[in-house]
Design an enzyme around this catalytic site. Structure first.
Site, short mmCIF file in Angstrom:
data_model
loop_
_atom_site.label_atom_id
_atom_site.label_comp_id
_atom_site.label_asym_id
_atom_site.label_seq_id
_atom_site.Cartn_x
_atom_site.Cartn_y
_atom_site.Cartn_z
CG HIS A 183 -11.53 -6.39 5.38
ND1 HIS A 183 -10.60 -6.59 5.61
CD2 HIS A 183 -11.51 -7.21 4.17
CE1 HIS A 183 -10.41 -7.85 5.48
NE2 HIS A 183 -10.29 -8.11 4.62
CD GLU A 243 -1.68 -2.47 1.43
OE1 GLU A 243 -0.86 -2.75 1.70
OE2 GLU A 243 -2.64 -3.31 1.07
#
Lengths: 334, 335
Positions: free
Chosen positions: B138, B69
């Protein structure tokens, strides 16, 4: 192997002497309280200058960490002008003007490596010739960004040259506490790219390594990791006292291999350098930095410049804050 | 496809389809647009938001990245400097913790630290929010954390049409945009979406329901719930306005002030933790702009001050219609 010509070596030495001299001046300006924290360049000159002399300034990008600016003279006088503004804490110091392909200093270590990968990747997407050369230190190589960026560069075959300047110290932390690897260049194996170690005090060796990595990148063969081994001859910064941790005998040995003296000796043997050249170059260096400093000091700055360039246009909130800031300043002035 | 009064046509799409169509349209419109992220190319994204882009625009413009990321975010800085318009995907917003130093320290401040030399035309898309029983990390609503990073615009659409209009604007925006897509909305929200070019300027709130007794101020999926509450209370004779902020940065301060001034009572709803949440920023804004028009204290509805919980406790954590309804009644009883 590409060896720089004698004339090129002389140009490299001129830039190295200028960087060393200006770094000394900057140190003194900091001690006088005239500029902020300074990271001296001493010991890094051959690596930074020779690496950038192997580049095509029109097309190749330089992505520095923070010790490089005084040694990037080849990219134009604007680098010094901006660096003096930066040292004063003037926001314009971050705006190296278009089309100069040099990013401003990076303080968050390692974060510039993904930027360099992105730039070089972008150039291939736009079918532009050119590479990105990114500087970082032995300490920065411990950051996750080094690994993430090196890995991505390998996968996408980015035309980037990752130049790890191993000056043996990350402030007070020596390299053996930074990594258990044999060398920083060995880490290239994890990225599936070539890793090369060079003597970073040898301008010719650095020039050759960067030149070869650059040609490889331009030929579509992807990235290279170069480790330039040097020794930090000065303090980490003006805020550091290396006598607390650098063994004096190590420093003494490193001084005998001072990159500026080494190249000067070589060129003296070729009758391309002498005391007069040394003195003239040092005088030129001081003239340049002093006039850049004067220009920086007289560069105007208004208080609401604080709010400029956060967004392309002020948001409602920023517009209000700008109004309130100017109103408060006017009230104070009255 | 249906004709509309102004001569245009609309299609009935889910929010996910609207996002996918917009990505197709923007990539076709501007060849500087590149899409990068984990599983975005060959798989079309784990939710299929990027489906078909790889086949249409090829491997150079639609790129599967390693699971990194930080370098996804960091590379967008370099791509923007090189003159491209990166549209990156962080697979779930909770994973952006692994990119925070690039998002906060680099993407957000590129324009500022270079004093405008570089134009960070960067869009970072990420799904977030509760209601679909995802594994840990999430569903977290992190918008307030990003709102505290000066330099980022944070866009959070609530309808399929807005997903299109705001995403197109975000991609064309010269500032970096974090475009947050509600997981529950991907397939759970659908509606008429204008065909062709449809742009909604950033920083202009939308009145989702008219009303003048109380205003519910919120964003993203909570707009859907607020509208249901407004519709349900309408049968009791209550007139509940819903103000959809659409983006929390830039914040439409004027629209908040107008709505609160006209209604006199306000409820602010968010999915994140209460402490330091963006609802607190909205309440502070109301205090600054229109405190004297309030007839009652503003009521907040938030998640609780705990990490986002596992599935069996999710419905307790995330604000629902019952909690919003209670808050609306409370603000009507107070003052």
């Amino acid at each position: 192997m590409t060896i720089p010509s004698d004339a090129q070596l002389r140009e490299i030495l001129v830039d190295m002497v200028i960087a060393r001299t200006q770094s000394g001046r900057l140190w003194n300006l900091q001690r006088q309280g005239q500029v902020g924290t300074v990271a001296p360049v001493d010991g890094h000159e051959a690596t930074i200058v020779a690496a950038t002399h192997a580049l095509d300034t029109e097309h190749d990008w330089v992505v520095p960490q923070y010790r490089e600016p005084l040694a990037l003279r080849r990219y134009g006088p604007e680098i010094l002008e901006c660096f003096m503004l930066y040292s004063l804490g003037h926001p314009a110091g971050g705006h190296i003007p278009d089309p100069i392909r040099v990013l401003p200093n990076q303080i968050s270590l390692g974060t510039q490596i993904p930027h360099a990968v992105g730039i070089s990747w972008g150039m291939t997407l736009r079918s532009e010739p050119g590479i990105a050369l990114v500087f970082f230190g032995d300490g920065s190589s411990s950051e996750g960004d080094f690994y993430e960026a090196g890995n991505l560069a390998g996968v996408i075959n980015a035309p980037v040259v990752m130049l790890c300047v191993n000056n043996r110290w990350a402030i007070s932390t020596p390299v053996h506490l930074q990594t258990a690897a044999e060398s920083f260049a060995d880490k290239a194996a994890a990225f599936g790219i070539p890793g090369v170690t060079v003597d970073g005090n040898d301008a010719t060796a650095v020039y050759d390594a960067v030149d070869e990595a650059r040609k490889r990148a331009l030929a579509g063969l992807g990235p290279t990791l170069i480790e330039a081994v040097i020794y930090r001859l000065g303090a980490h910064t003006t805020a550091d006292d290396p006598s607390r941790y650098v063994p004096p005998e190590d420093l003494e040995a490193a001084r005998r291999d001072d990159p500026v003296l080494r190249l000067a000796c070589h060129l003296r043997e070729l009758d391309l350098w002498d005391d007069v050249a040394q003195e003239e170059t040092e005088a030129e260096a001081l003239g340049l930095i002093d006039s850049a400093f004067d220009a920086a000091k007289s560069t105007p700055l208004t208080p609401d410049a604080l709010l400029d360039n956060c967004f392309s246009t002020d948001t409602q909130r920023l517009a209000r804050q700008r109004f309130q800031l100017l109103q408060a300043r006017m009230t104070e002035a009255n | 496809m249906t004709d509309t009064l102004d001569g245009g046509t609309v299609s009935d799409l889910t929010m996910l389809q609207a996002i996918n169509e917009t990505l197709h349209a923007e990539m076709a419109r501007d060849d500087r647009v590149v899409v990068l992220g984990e599983d975005v190319a060959r798989n079309g994204g784990v939710f299929r938001a990027t489906e078909g882009l790889f086949e249409k625009f090829g491997e150079h413009r639609v790129v599967d990245t390693p699971i990194s990321e930080a370098v996804i975010a960091g590379a967008t800085v370099g791509l923007a400097i090189a003159g491209l318009v990166p549209v990156a995907e962080i697979q779930f917003l909770g994973f952006s913790y692994q990119a925070m130093h690039q998002l906060a320290g680099q993407v957000a401040r590129l324009r500022y630290r270079t004093q405008g030399r570089y134009e960070p035309a960067i869009t970072i898309r990420a799904p977030f929010g509760g209601g679909v029983r995802t594994p840990e990390l999430h569903s977290d609503s992190l918008e307030a954390q990003f709102a505290n990073m000066a330099g980022l615009k944070i866009v959070m659409p609530a309808t399929a049409a807005d997903a299109k209009g705001l995403l197109a604007s975000s991609i064309r925006e010269p500032d970096p945009v974090l475009f947050l897509e509600p997981l529950r909305g991907y397939r759970g929200i659908r509606g008429d979406v204008p065909n062709g070019d449809h742009l909604i300027p950033l920083g202009v709130a939308r009145t989702a329901r008219e009303g003048d007794d109380v205003v519910i101020i919120t964003w993203s999926y909570q707009v859907e719930l607020a509208c249901r509450v407004a519709d349900s209370l309408h049968s009791e004779g209550l007139s509940v306005r819903v103000l959809d902020l659409r983006s929390i940065v830039p914040l439409d301060i004027q629209a908040i002030a107008e709505a609160v001034t006209q209604c006199g009572r306000a409820v602010v709803v968010e999915e994140s933790c209460e402490t330091g949440g963006f609802a607190a920023e909205v309440v502070a804004t109301i205090n600054e702009e229109c405190f004297w028009s309030l007839e009652a204290p503003v009521v907040r509805v938030s998640g609780y001050d705990v990490p986002y919980p596992v599935g069996m406790l999710e419905d307790v954590y995330v604000p629902d219609e019952a909690r919003i309804t209670t808050a609306v009644r409370r603000t009507l009883e107070l003052g």
